[in-house]
Design a protein around this motif. Structure first.
Motif, PDB file in Angstrom:
ATOM      1  N   TYR A 147       0.181   9.047  -9.288  1.00 56.61           N
ATOM      2  CA  TYR A 147       1.502   8.932  -8.667  1.00 56.61           C
ATOM      3  C   TYR A 147       2.347   7.984  -9.504  1.00 56.61           C
ATOM      4  O   TYR A 147       1.915   6.888  -9.847  1.00 56.61           O
ATOM      5  N   GLU A 201      -7.027  14.305  -6.179  1.00 53.00           N
ATOM      6  CA  GLU A 201      -6.651  12.964  -6.625  1.00 53.00           C
ATOM      7  C   GLU A 201      -5.629  13.127  -7.734  1.00 53.00           C
ATOM      8  O   GLU A 201      -5.815  13.924  -8.660  1.00 53.00           O
ATOM      9  N   TYR A 241       4.870   9.262  -1.991  1.00 55.02           N
ATOM     10  CA  TYR A 241       4.521   8.077  -1.206  1.00 55.02           C
ATOM     11  C   TYR A 241       5.632   7.044  -1.279  1.00 55.02           C
ATOM     12  O   TYR A 241       6.313   6.912  -2.292  1.00 55.02           O
ATOM     13  N   THR A 276      -0.155   4.882 -10.294  1.00 55.72           N
ATOM     14  CA  THR A 276      -1.416   4.564  -9.637  1.00 55.72           C
ATOM     15  C   THR A 276      -2.140   5.862  -9.314  1.00 55.72           C
ATOM     16  O   THR A 276      -1.517   6.917  -9.196  1.00 55.72           O
ATOM     17  N   LEU A 277      -3.430   5.790  -9.162  1.00 56.86           N
ATOM     18  CA  LEU A 277      -4.249   6.942  -8.803  1.00 56.86           C
ATOM     19  C   LEU A 277      -4.422   6.950  -7.288  1.00 56.86           C
ATOM     20  O   LEU A 277      -4.772   5.932  -6.690  1.00 56.86           O
ATOM     21  N   ALA A 278      -4.170   8.109  -6.650  1.00 62.63           N
ATOM     22  CA  ALA A 278      -4.283   8.192  -5.191  1.00 62.63           C
ATOM     23  C   ALA A 278      -4.613   9.618  -4.769  1.00 62.63           C
ATOM     24  O   ALA A 278      -4.390  10.570  -5.519  1.00 62.63           O
ATOM     25  N   MET A 279      -5.115   9.728  -3.554  1.00 64.93           N
ATOM     26  CA  MET A 279      -5.409  11.037  -2.976  1.00 64.93           C
ATOM     27  C   MET A 279      -4.099  11.745  -2.645  1.00 64.93           C
ATOM     28  O   MET A 279      -3.113  11.115  -2.292  1.00 64.93           O
ATOM     29  N   PRO A 293      -3.763  -0.103  -3.612  1.00 67.47           N
ATOM     30  CA  PRO A 293      -3.590   0.590  -4.889  1.00 67.47           C
ATOM     31  C   PRO A 293      -3.465  -0.391  -6.050  1.00 67.47           C
ATOM     32  O   PRO A 293      -2.839  -1.437  -5.934  1.00 67.47           O
ATOM     33  N   ASP A 320       2.583   7.466   3.481  1.00 59.80           N
ATOM     34  CA  ASP A 320       3.005   8.859   3.573  1.00 59.80           C
ATOM     35  C   ASP A 320       3.183   9.187   5.050  1.00 59.80           C
ATOM     36  O   ASP A 320       2.255   9.659   5.701  1.00 59.80           O
ATOM     37  N   SER A 374      -8.266  -0.715   1.390  1.00 57.34           N
ATOM     38  CA  SER A 374      -8.103  -0.412  -0.019  1.00 57.34           C
ATOM     39  C   SER A 374      -6.640  -0.577  -0.413  1.00 57.34           C
ATOM     40  O   SER A 374      -5.754  -0.134   0.314  1.00 57.34           O
ATOM     41  N   SER A 404       0.853  -1.186   0.000  1.00 60.29           N
ATOM     42  CA  SER A 404       0.000   0.000   0.000  1.00 60.29           C
ATOM     43  C   SER A 404       0.889   1.236   0.000  1.00 60.29           C
ATOM     44  O   SER A 404       2.073   1.181   0.318  1.00 60.29           O
ATOM     45  N   LEU A 405       0.287   2.359  -0.341  1.00 57.31           N
ATOM     46  CA  LEU A 405       1.012   3.625  -0.326  1.00 57.31           C
ATOM     47  C   LEU A 405       1.150   4.096   1.116  1.00 57.31           C
ATOM     48  O   LEU A 405       0.264   3.896   1.941  1.00 57.31           O
TER      49      LEU A 405
END
Length: 180
Positions: A105, A102, A68, A92-95, A81, A61, A79, A58-59
């Motif tokens: 990354y 969004e 990340y 990947t798409l992330a907040m 990624p 931070d 969830s 997972s990402l």
């Protein structure tokens, strides 16, 4: 048969071939929508849950920084990624920071020895990542060198050729489903 149906069939067949162990040794095609899993096992299996010592990634931070890290995560995480591989880079798409916006990354261009694996919300130059045999994440064609090391806040973070005393070797597989 409609042209769109033929195209979809060919595209599906190509995607499945590219993601299978019988695919070309180093895949430079665009591969989509896969998870990354760490394991002590080089060879693939039909089910990621059958991989030895498998963990999803997972990402991470730790200090609200822009980029990340990629960490291992156990079962129950809400969830995970999903990644794509294009032009030698993972994305990947992330907040964003503190959940604002969004973003896509990307891996940070060329992966270097002794460094944490980092994903940044900026466009990166072509990278040196590929999937050997359609599933095994490599750096410049090297399969061995991924390590899991103690990171910030006691998290297990992925490094390329990490050399700390806490580091243990691992392989990274691209898989369809979480290993639990």
């Amino acid at each position: 048969m409609r042209a769109s149906t033929i195209f979809a069939t060919v595209a599906t067949a190509f995607t499945l071939t590219a993601a299978s162990p019988s695919a070309s040794r180093q895949s430079n095609t665009t591969l989509t929508n896969f998870l990354l899993v760490t394991t002590s096992q080089r060879s693939s299996t039909t089910e990621s849950s059958q991989l030895t010592n498998a963990s999803a990634t997972s990402l991470f931070d730790p200090f609200n920084q822009e980029s990340y890290y990629l960490r291992t995560i156990s079962a129950g995480y809400g969830s995970l990624p999903r990644f794509n591989l294009t032009n030698g880079d993972l994305h990947t798409l992330a907040m964003g920071i503190e959940g604002v916006g969004e973003y896509v990354y990307n891996s940070t261009g060329k992966i270097e020895a002794g460094k944490e694996f980092v994903l940044s919300p900026s466009k990166e130059p072509a990278g040196n990542l590929a999937l050997a045999d359609g599933y095994l994440l490599t750096v410049s064609g090297e399969e061995e060198g991924w390590t899991i090391c103690d990171g910030d806040l006691g998290q297990d973070v992925l490094y390329w050729k990490g050399n700390g005393t806490s580091c243990t070797p691992t392989y990274i597989h691209a898989v369809a489903d979480a290993p639990y």
